[in-house]
Design a protein around this motif. Sequence first.
Motif, PDB file in Angstrom:
ATOM      1  N   ILE A   1       0.873  -1.210   0.057  1.00 37.96           N
ATOM      2  CA  ILE A   1       0.023  -0.029   0.058  1.00 37.96           C
ATOM      3  C   ILE A   1       0.767   1.407   0.098  1.00 37.96           C
ATOM      4  O   ILE A   1       1.959   1.045   0.320  1.00 37.96           O
ATOM      5  CB  ILE A   1      -1.179   0.176   1.182  1.00 37.96           C
ATOM      6  N   TYR A   2       0.338   2.353  -0.436  1.00 40.26           N
ATOM      7  CA  TYR A   2       1.019   3.567  -0.317  1.00 40.26           C
ATOM      8  C   TYR A   2      -0.090   4.706   0.245  1.00 40.26           C
ATOM      9  O   TYR A   2      -0.953   4.747  -0.244  1.00 40.26           O
ATOM     10  CB  TYR A   2       1.126   3.993  -2.128  1.00 40.26           C
ATOM     11  N   ILE A   3       0.206   5.076   1.302  1.00 36.98           N
ATOM     12  CA  ILE A   3      -0.412   6.216   1.922  1.00 36.98           C
ATOM     13  C   ILE A   3       0.055   7.761   1.844  1.00 36.98           C
ATOM     14  O   ILE A   3       1.442   7.579   2.061  1.00 36.98           O
ATOM     15  CB  ILE A   3      -0.859   6.016   3.419  1.00 36.98           C
ATOM     16  N   TYR A   4      -0.222   8.623   1.318  1.00 40.00           N
ATOM     17  CA  TYR A   4       0.343   9.905   0.949  1.00 40.00           C
ATOM     18  C   TYR A   4      -0.493  11.211   1.217  1.00 40.00           C
ATOM     19  O   TYR A   4      -1.861  10.879   1.350  1.00 40.00           O
ATOM     20  CB  TYR A   4       0.975   9.739  -0.294  1.00 40.00           C
ATOM     21  N   GLN A   5       0.073  12.320   1.340  1.00 42.54           N
ATOM     22  CA  GLN A   5      -0.845  13.603   1.522  1.00 42.54           C
ATOM     23  C   GLN A   5      -0.199  14.540   0.606  1.00 42.54           C
ATOM     24  O   GLN A   5       0.979  14.471   0.417  1.00 42.54           O
ATOM     25  CB  GLN A   5      -0.727  14.021   2.882  1.00 42.54           C
ATOM     26  N   ILE A   6      -1.084  15.221  -0.321  1.00 46.30           N
ATOM     27  CA  ILE A   6      -0.808  16.434  -1.178  1.00 46.30           C
ATOM     28  C   ILE A   6      -1.064  17.756  -0.682  1.00 46.30           C
ATOM     29  O   ILE A   6      -2.284  17.798  -0.042  1.00 46.30           O
ATOM     30  CB  ILE A   6      -1.151  16.066  -2.397  1.00 46.30           C
ATOM     31  N   SER A   7      -0.265  18.716  -0.651  1.00 53.25           N
ATOM     32  CA  SER A   7      -0.639  20.002  -0.212  1.00 53.25           C
ATOM     33  C   SER A   7      -0.123  21.054  -1.184  1.00 53.25           C
ATOM     34  O   SER A   7       0.997  20.840  -1.762  1.00 53.25           O
ATOM     35  CB  SER A   7       0.047  20.480   1.340  1.00 53.25           C
ATOM     36  N   ASP A   8      -0.845  22.080  -1.298  1.00 51.67           N
ATOM     37  CA  ASP A   8      -0.667  23.193  -2.269  1.00 51.67           C
ATOM     38  C   ASP A   8      -0.180  24.352  -1.496  1.00 51.67           C
ATOM     39  O   ASP A   8      -0.734  25.007  -0.591  1.00 51.67           O
ATOM     40  CB  ASP A   8      -1.988  23.372  -2.960  1.00 51.67           C
ATOM     41  N   HIS A   9       1.081  24.922  -1.803  1.00 51.69           N
ATOM     42  CA  HIS A   9       1.743  25.975  -1.214  1.00 51.69           C
ATOM     43  C   HIS A   9       0.899  27.266  -1.155  1.00 51.69           C
ATOM     44  O   HIS A   9       0.674  27.878  -0.121  1.00 51.69           O
ATOM     45  CB  HIS A   9       3.119  26.334  -2.043  1.00 51.69           C
ATOM     46  N   GLU A  10       0.225  27.351  -2.423  1.00 47.18           N
ATOM     47  CA  GLU A  10      -0.693  28.762  -2.538  1.00 47.18           C
ATOM     48  C   GLU A  10      -1.918  28.733  -1.567  1.00 47.18           C
ATOM     49  O   GLU A  10      -2.331  29.666  -0.828  1.00 47.18           O
ATOM     50  CB  GLU A  10      -0.749  29.083  -3.785  1.00 47.18           C
ATOM     51  N   LYS A  11      -2.410  27.462  -1.616  1.00 44.72           N
ATOM     52  CA  LYS A  11      -3.698  27.293  -0.736  1.00 44.72           C
ATOM     53  C   LYS A  11      -3.276  27.549   0.693  1.00 44.72           C
ATOM     54  O   LYS A  11      -3.919  27.881   1.597  1.00 44.72           O
ATOM     55  CB  LYS A  11      -4.181  26.171  -0.891  1.00 44.72           C
ATOM     56  N   CYS A  12      -2.146  26.834   0.809  1.00 42.34           N
ATOM     57  CA  CYS A  12      -1.749  26.974   2.511  1.00 42.34           C
ATOM     58  C   CYS A  12      -1.451  28.363   2.944  1.00 42.34           C
ATOM     59  O   CYS A  12      -1.747  28.946   4.051  1.00 42.34           O
ATOM     60  CB  CYS A  12      -0.370  26.118   2.825  1.00 42.34           C
ATOM     61  N   TYR A  13      -0.786  29.220   2.104  1.00 40.74           N
ATOM     62  CA  TYR A  13      -0.673  30.367   2.481  1.00 40.74           C
ATOM     63  C   TYR A  13      -1.890  31.228   2.568  1.00 40.74           C
ATOM     64  O   TYR A  13      -1.940  32.118   3.347  1.00 40.74           O
ATOM     65  CB  TYR A  13       0.280  31.191   1.233  1.00 40.74           C
ATOM     66  N   GLU A  14      -2.847  30.963   1.656  1.00 45.32           N
ATOM     67  CA  GLU A  14      -4.188  31.695   1.505  1.00 45.32           C
ATOM     68  C   GLU A  14      -4.756  31.485   3.139  1.00 45.32           C
ATOM     69  O   GLU A  14      -5.494  32.556   3.538  1.00 45.32           O
ATOM     70  CB  GLU A  14      -4.860  31.239   0.530  1.00 45.32           C
TER      71      GLU A  14
END
Length: 410
Positions: A325-338
């Motif tokens: 299995i592969y468990i992962y999380q994706i975050s967007d820099h611009e959304k975090c800054y917003e």
Amino acid sequence: MMNKKTLIIGAGGVGNVVAFKCAMNSKIFGDIILASRTKSKCDIIAQNIKEQTGIIMQTVQVDADSIPKLKELISNTSASIVINVALPYQDLTIMDACIHMGVDYLDTANYEHPDTAKFEYREQWERDEEFRKADIMALLGSGFDPGVTNVFCAYAQKHYFDEIHSIDILDCNAGDHGYPFATNFNPEINLREVSAKGRYWQDGKWIETAPMEIKMVWDYPEIGPKDSYLLYHEEMESLVKYIKGLNKIRFFMTFGQSYLDHMRCLKNVGMLGIKPIKHKGQEIIPMELLSTLLPDPASLGPRTKGKTNIGIFAKGIKDGKPKTIYIYQISDHEKCYEEVLSQAVSYTTGVPAMIGAKLMLEGIWSGKGVFNMELFDPDPFMEELTIQGLPWKVMELGANEDLVVPEERV
């Protein structure tokens, strides 16, 4: 019920995220106090939080290298919990202050000695008995890696495997800040970590490699194939103790060629040194000078674009059959800054710190002594990740399926 009081120590990029997210969950965290060596940094964060959330927090100056000063701060604030997002060099002084004052403790990274480029849990684990005697809890490494990656492993162990035989921890930052060279968190910590020798665990022993010696190409979902290099990372030290049946564990992080070229050049000319040298009659530490010259990581937020992808790739046995299995999380820099005025590297560390503290204050994760993340039930933490802005995915693969080009020596 007495109002909770939350003391956050550290006002860098991660401290900013922790303060924002605690304010957004103020019913749990109560009165929030933000402390740092430089009070003006706390004041800026507090003003931004007041403007965005309406929450008012107290700001104070503290020397986190001084146990007496820390004890005085904890006493004056009547803190219910201390969230340590200061420098890893200060873990032990903050832990000892919490022991003396009988207050629960949480950090995001394990202890590093300021004069030795090495990080390990030994000295923090050795305080377990003192925390037990003080009837309090310490939660270590409640960031992303370490932190969420440990919880991903515990979640995989609980729901997908009878035994996990191998784990690859995979950290990709595909963000672009526009500078020729900069670090996404404290430059000294970042460069010491990256320039150190690599290590991985296999067949019951640690195997050492030269810095950046082993490279593979991993196809990160929503990002694509990236060069990924084997490093030693602290969460492996606890995972080899607590994951049942584990035979092999490695940690890989992505780096672009420009970053590697700059780092190797700086190392070759001695700029990554941590011992004092004489310069025109004065003592300076090359790494500290370099840290002064590089962009402040907290300033990268408004100019960083792209995504991060951090996760674990695990293989093992379920009901007698091989499983992957592969468990992962994706975050967007611009959304975090917003949301919180910080880029994704700070966001993905700060949000889990808040979640760990939240579960402690709610009594969902509880105990007396010193604990790593994988020792608790992963399900409440995984639920909070989605609620608090870090949704994750699980990919079930064929027993022999990989998303990787075979490793090579470089």
